[in-house]
Design a protein around this motif. Sequence first.
Motif, mmCIF file in Angstrom:
data_model
loop_
_atom_site.group_PDB
_atom_site.id
_atom_site.type_symbol
_atom_site.label_atom_id
_atom_site.label_comp_id
_atom_site.label_asym_id
_atom_site.label_seq_id
_atom_site.Cartn_x
_atom_site.Cartn_y
_atom_site.Cartn_z
ATOM 1 N N ASN A 42 -37.614 47.110 73.981
ATOM 2 C CA ASN A 42 -37.161 48.497 73.839
ATOM 3 C C ASN A 42 -38.033 49.432 74.674
ATOM 4 N N THR A 43 -37.401 50.485 75.162
ATOM 5 C CA THR A 43 -38.108 51.507 75.925
ATOM 6 C C THR A 43 -38.172 52.782 75.086
ATOM 7 N N ASP A 44 -38.850 53.792 75.609
ATOM 8 C CA ASP A 44 -38.936 55.070 74.907
ATOM 9 C C ASP A 44 -37.573 55.746 74.767
ATOM 10 N N SER A 45 -36.603 55.323 75.561
ATOM 11 C CA SER A 45 -35.275 55.932 75.511
ATOM 12 C C SER A 45 -34.375 55.290 74.453
ATOM 13 N N MET A 46 -34.926 54.369 73.656
ATOM 14 C CA MET A 46 -34.126 53.627 72.686
ATOM 15 C C MET A 46 -34.661 53.798 71.270
ATOM 16 N N GLU A 47 -33.737 53.824 70.319
ATOM 17 C CA GLU A 47 -34.072 53.788 68.901
ATOM 18 C C GLU A 47 -33.225 52.702 68.261
ATOM 19 N N MET A 48 -33.819 51.948 67.350
ATOM 20 C CA MET A 48 -33.108 50.846 66.726
ATOM 21 C C MET A 48 -33.339 50.898 65.217
ATOM 22 N N ALA A 49 -32.273 50.673 64.451
ATOM 23 C CA ALA A 49 -32.380 50.657 62.998
ATOM 24 C C ALA A 49 -31.477 49.569 62.440
ATOM 25 N N THR A 57 -28.266 50.661 67.573
ATOM 26 C CA THR A 57 -29.149 50.975 68.688
ATOM 27 C C THR A 57 -28.623 52.230 69.377
ATOM 28 N N THR A 58 -29.490 53.222 69.521
ATOM 29 C CA THR A 58 -29.122 54.458 70.196
ATOM 30 C C THR A 58 -29.941 54.562 71.473
ATOM 31 N N VAL A 59 -29.251 54.781 72.572
ATOM 32 C CA VAL A 59 -29.884 54.890 73.886
ATOM 33 C C VAL A 59 -29.588 56.275 74.434
ATOM 34 N N SER A 60 -30.622 56.966 74.899
ATOM 35 C CA SER A 60 -30.450 58.284 75.517
ATOM 36 C C SER A 60 -31.147 58.286 76.866
ATOM 37 N N ARG A 61 -30.409 58.635 77.899
ATOM 38 C CA ARG A 61 -30.956 58.673 79.258
ATOM 39 C C ARG A 61 -30.486 59.936 79.957
ATOM 40 N N GLU A 62 -31.211 60.347 80.986
ATOM 41 C CA GLU A 62 -30.856 61.559 81.731
ATOM 42 C C GLU A 62 -29.645 61.370 82.631
ATOM 43 N N THR A 63 -29.419 60.157 83.103
ATOM 44 C CA THR A 63 -28.311 59.936 84.030
ATOM 45 C C THR A 63 -27.312 58.939 83.448
#
Length: 92
Positions: A42-49, A57-63
């Motif tokens: 996982n990277t800082d752009s990911m949250e997992m529950a 899994t939620t992924v947030s990125r700028e592009t």
Amino acid sequence: MTEGTDTEPNADPGRERALRTARLRTSHADAETVAAALRPDNTDSMEMAVEGDALVTTVSRETTGGLQSTVDDTVVNLTVAETIVDTVQNYE
């Protein structure tokens, strides 16, 4: 002509860019074990529950391209982890 990767040619450099977000909800016989297998990647752009038998899994990125790449990688990792967990559980 100015070179750059900003998709908004008149963007204010001091303004935060809107994040693109994807939410993946997958069901697993052992969601906690699948999550544990994925967490090191996982990277800082990911949250997992883990929610019961589901892994969210939620992924947030700028592009959009970055979001697509991260989601693609996550789906591949989920597939591999699920296959390994199933194999171990079926051959114990």
